[in-house]
Design an enzyme around this catalytic site. Structure first.
Site, PDB file in Angstrom:
ATOM      1  N   ASP A 110       0.882  -1.157   0.000  1.00 45.36           N
ATOM      2  CA  ASP A 110       0.000   0.000   0.000  1.00 45.36           C
ATOM      3  C   ASP A 110       0.924   1.212   0.000  1.00 45.36           C
ATOM      4  O   ASP A 110       2.068   1.132   0.427  1.00 45.36           O
ATOM      5  CB  ASP A 110      -0.879  -0.070   1.255  1.00 45.36           C
ATOM      6  CG  ASP A 110      -1.917   1.022   1.277  1.00 45.36           C
ATOM      7  OD1 ASP A 110      -2.051   1.722   0.244  1.00 45.36           O
ATOM      8  OD2 ASP A 110      -2.584   1.187   2.298  1.00 45.36           O
ATOM      9  N   ASP A 134      -2.392   7.557  -3.862  1.00 50.74           N
ATOM     10  CA  ASP A 134      -3.670   8.221  -4.133  1.00 50.74           C
ATOM     11  C   ASP A 134      -4.023   9.187  -3.000  1.00 50.74           C
ATOM     12  O   ASP A 134      -3.300   9.273  -2.009  1.00 50.74           O
ATOM     13  CB  ASP A 134      -4.779   7.173  -4.312  1.00 50.74           C
ATOM     14  CG  ASP A 134      -4.864   6.231  -3.116  1.00 50.74           C
ATOM     15  OD1 ASP A 134      -3.813   5.946  -2.504  1.00 50.74           O
ATOM     16  OD2 ASP A 134      -5.970   5.793  -2.783  1.00 50.74           O
ATOM     17  N   CYS A 190     -14.664 -22.447  18.706  1.00 50.98           N
ATOM     18  CA  CYS A 190     -13.818 -22.538  17.526  1.00 50.98           C
ATOM     19  C   CYS A 190     -13.006 -23.820  17.645  1.00 50.98           C
ATOM     20  O   CYS A 190     -12.727 -24.275  18.754  1.00 50.98           O
ATOM     21  CB  CYS A 190     -12.890 -21.325  17.488  1.00 50.98           C
ATOM     22  SG  CYS A 190     -11.546 -21.428  16.294  1.00 50.98           S
ATOM     23  N   CYS A 216      -9.985 -24.234  15.844  1.00 53.05           N
ATOM     24  CA  CYS A 216      -8.644 -24.047  15.293  1.00 53.05           C
ATOM     25  C   CYS A 216      -7.661 -24.729  16.244  1.00 53.05           C
ATOM     26  O   CYS A 216      -8.005 -25.035  17.385  1.00 53.05           O
ATOM     27  CB  CYS A 216      -8.342 -22.561  15.101  1.00 53.05           C
ATOM     28  SG  CYS A 216      -7.852 -21.671  16.580  1.00 53.05           S
ATOM     29  N   CYS A 250      -7.488 -23.061  19.778  1.00 50.31           N
ATOM     30  CA  CYS A 250      -8.679 -23.155  20.624  1.00 50.31           C
ATOM     31  C   CYS A 250      -8.939 -24.602  21.032  1.00 50.31           C
ATOM     32  O   CYS A 250      -9.524 -24.862  22.084  1.00 50.31           O
ATOM     33  CB  CYS A 250      -9.889 -22.578  19.904  1.00 50.31           C
ATOM     34  SG  CYS A 250      -9.711 -20.819  19.614  1.00 50.31           S
TER      35      CYS A 250
HETATM   36 ZN   LIG Z   1      -9.694 -20.604  17.388  1.00 50.60          ZN
END
Ligand SMILES: [Zn+2]
Length: 540
Positions: free
Chosen positions: A87, A122, A274, A276, A279
């Site tokens: 960016d 920009d 969750c 993942c 977790c």
């Molecule tokens: Zn998680």
């Protein structure tokens, strides 16, 4: 550099964009790397999260590490050999006023550090700005966009052409259509922080679609600053292909835990909703006991896992043609998102034109929200613009929908038809049997098996808006076509009398005769015989 589209649903696309460091698949989330503070180092992002692309800020790099980076190149400096997007520092202009680099310096610098996707410097439109000032940002950005051709020396870097205009949609349209004429490979839309902070997603819908309508559709569109997974479905459905997320780390530092439907404060969590790896291994109590920096790292990683898994879910939904269903699910995660999805109604014509015609799956209709779907809009348009009833048909016979589809295969319709045929004999050609059904309205018998008119499931009882929509479609159909008579078999339980009222009014307006009888859920023979007799009478 090419963008090849593999699959589409609504305005969403799964695409492959070629860069000098390999192909990236969209929709794609690029985690933001702040070279000064790295909660998760780029190498870990690549090895453990499978990130193929990251985004970092050329202005910050230039200000703090210019010589080292030019010497080492961006990829070695940040220890990542995937695709880098940079960016330009435009956001810093927005926040801190003028940035102490020229646009020429920023273009040169991005070439020197060998970035893969680069952004011109920009001039962002701020949210609180006047229209006059917003016009200035559009003009300045265009001036810088035109300069690029004169400054750049390499052709292997993909350049991003940002669209400005903020909340002034006419300026967004102007900005998009002008910058779209220049040879950029990617476009970007700034989503001002207030939109995200105040959840102004309906405004965002207008901004994105205004940009889409005026940009070349064959180029990817990056939505700046939209890194929360709970809004990915909306932005992707509207045709945004690339996202950046600083949010995963910013939220983690504030100890906020992202889910695909919102954000929770970590200290409110009794359980991790969750699965993942982090977790799964930990619980909130053990994480609370960790040193702060460890906890923040863990939260940042969880936030990223959540973001990536939502992206994969969306991509799978695109492949299956079920993105709308997924979008409705997410819309019910937050009232502001639901408001935005309701607001899509305003753009249903454009959604219809841009959405693929044939999909693989049946459709689920949960409520009147589904009336915005391209398939519903398309059926209405095709019926009114391309369809003609059989020539010899004088009487339009309207039967209510049944649970089984195609409707003519249901026992209810077979029973009704048996009596109509018995009564009419060789005059059968004078009647045209159609079904009235939510959400489509009138479905002529001969079109029943056209996708998706038999391939959908619908939640009943119908809501008031759905009933009203179907009543309007029936009325519109009667007025447009040239039947001499209409015979309605009504089902009061389902339609609350609204269909009968609409038919009666339409017939009166059209000056044709109208008769009706009722059935209840039993569709008993007595009622159907009477109905067949009524139809016969209209013909004699
Ligand atoms: Zn998680």
């Amino acid at each position: 550099m090419s963008f090849e589209i593999r699959d589409r649903d609504l305005l969403a696309r799964i695409g492959k964009f070629e860069t000098k460091r390999g192909i990236i698949e969209t929709p794609l989330l690029l985690p933001v790397i702040n070279p000064n503070v790295q909660l998760i180092p780029p190498r870990i992002l690549q090895e453990e999260f499978g990130c193929r692309a990251l985004i970092t800020n050329a202005y910050i790099l230039k200000t703090h590490f210019e010589d080292e980076i030019i010497e080492q190149g961006l990829h070695d400096f940040l220890d990542f050999n995937g695709v880098f997007m940079t960016d330009s520092g435009a956001y810093q202009i927005l926040v801190y006023g003028d940035v102490e680099v020229t646009s020429e310096e920023i273009v040169r610098f991005q070439e020197e550090i060998d970035t893969d996707i680069a952004t011109i410097l920009d001039v962002p439109t701020s949210w609180t700005t006047s229209k006059q000032q917003a016009q200035r940002t559009v003009n300045e950005t265009m001036r810088k966009a035109r300069e690029l051709a004169k400054i750049k020396t390499r052709d292997d870097i993909a350049w991003v052409g940002p669209v400005q205009g903020g909340q002034y949609l006419d300026l967004v349209a102007q900005s998009a259509s002008e910058i779209g004429k220049l040879p950029f490979q990617i476009h970007a839309l700034g989503s001002p922080t207030p939109i995200m902070e105040q959840y102004l997603f309906d405004v965002l819908v207008d901004m994105i679609l205004t940009a889409k309508k005026n940009l070349p559709l064959e180029r990817p569109l990056h939505l700046f600053g939209a890194g929360h997974p709970f809004m990915f479905a909306l932005a992707i459905a509207l045709g945004c292909d690339l996202f950046d997320s600083a949010a995963y780390a910013l939220y983690a530092r504030e100890e906020r835990y992202m889910t695909e439907y919102g954000t929770t404060r970590f200290d409110k969590l009794e359980y991790f909703p969750c699965s993942c790896p982090l977790c799964n291994k930990n619980d909130p109590q053990s994480v609370a006991a960790m040193p702060k920096i460890e906890r923040q790292k863990l939260l940042a990683q969880h936030n990223l896992y959540t973001s990536f898994s939502e992206l994969r879910r969306i991509k799978q939904a695109i492949m299956e043609g079920r993105l709308w269903e997924h979008l409705e699910l997410r819309a019910h995660g937050h009232p502001a998102l639901l408001k935005a999805v309701k607001h899509l109604k305003k753009h249903s014509g454009y959604l219809e034109k841009q959405s693929p015609v044939t999909k693989k799956s049946g459709l689920f209709f949960f409520s009147s929200l589904g009336l915005t779907r391209p398939e519903v809009v398309r059926h209405r348009e095709r019926l009114l613009e391309r369809y003609l009833p059989p020539k010899e048909a004088e009487v339009l016979v309207l039967l209510p929908q049944t649970r089984k589809k195609p409707f003519s295969k249901s026992w209810e319709h077979r029973r009704a038809l048996k009596y109509i045929q018995q009564n009419l004999g060789d005059k059968m050609g004078k009647v045209h049997v159609c079904t009235y059904a939510a959400p489509f309205g009138v479905i002529p018998r001969e079109l029943e098996e056209v996708y998706p008119l038999s391939q959908y499931e619908l939640a009943t009882p119908l809501d008031a808006e759905m009933i009203e929509y179907v009543a309007k479609r029936i009325s519109e159909y009667i007025i447009t076509m040239n039947y001499k008579k209409v015979a309605l078999l009504r089902n009061i339980e389902m339609w609350k009398g609204k269909i009968a009222t609409a038919c009666r009014r339409a017939c009166k307006k059209k000056k044709i005769s109208f008769t009706m009888l009722s059935v209840d859920q039993s569709w008993n023979e007595r009622m159907l015989k009477d109905f067949a007799a009524v139809i016969q009478k209209t013909l004699s």
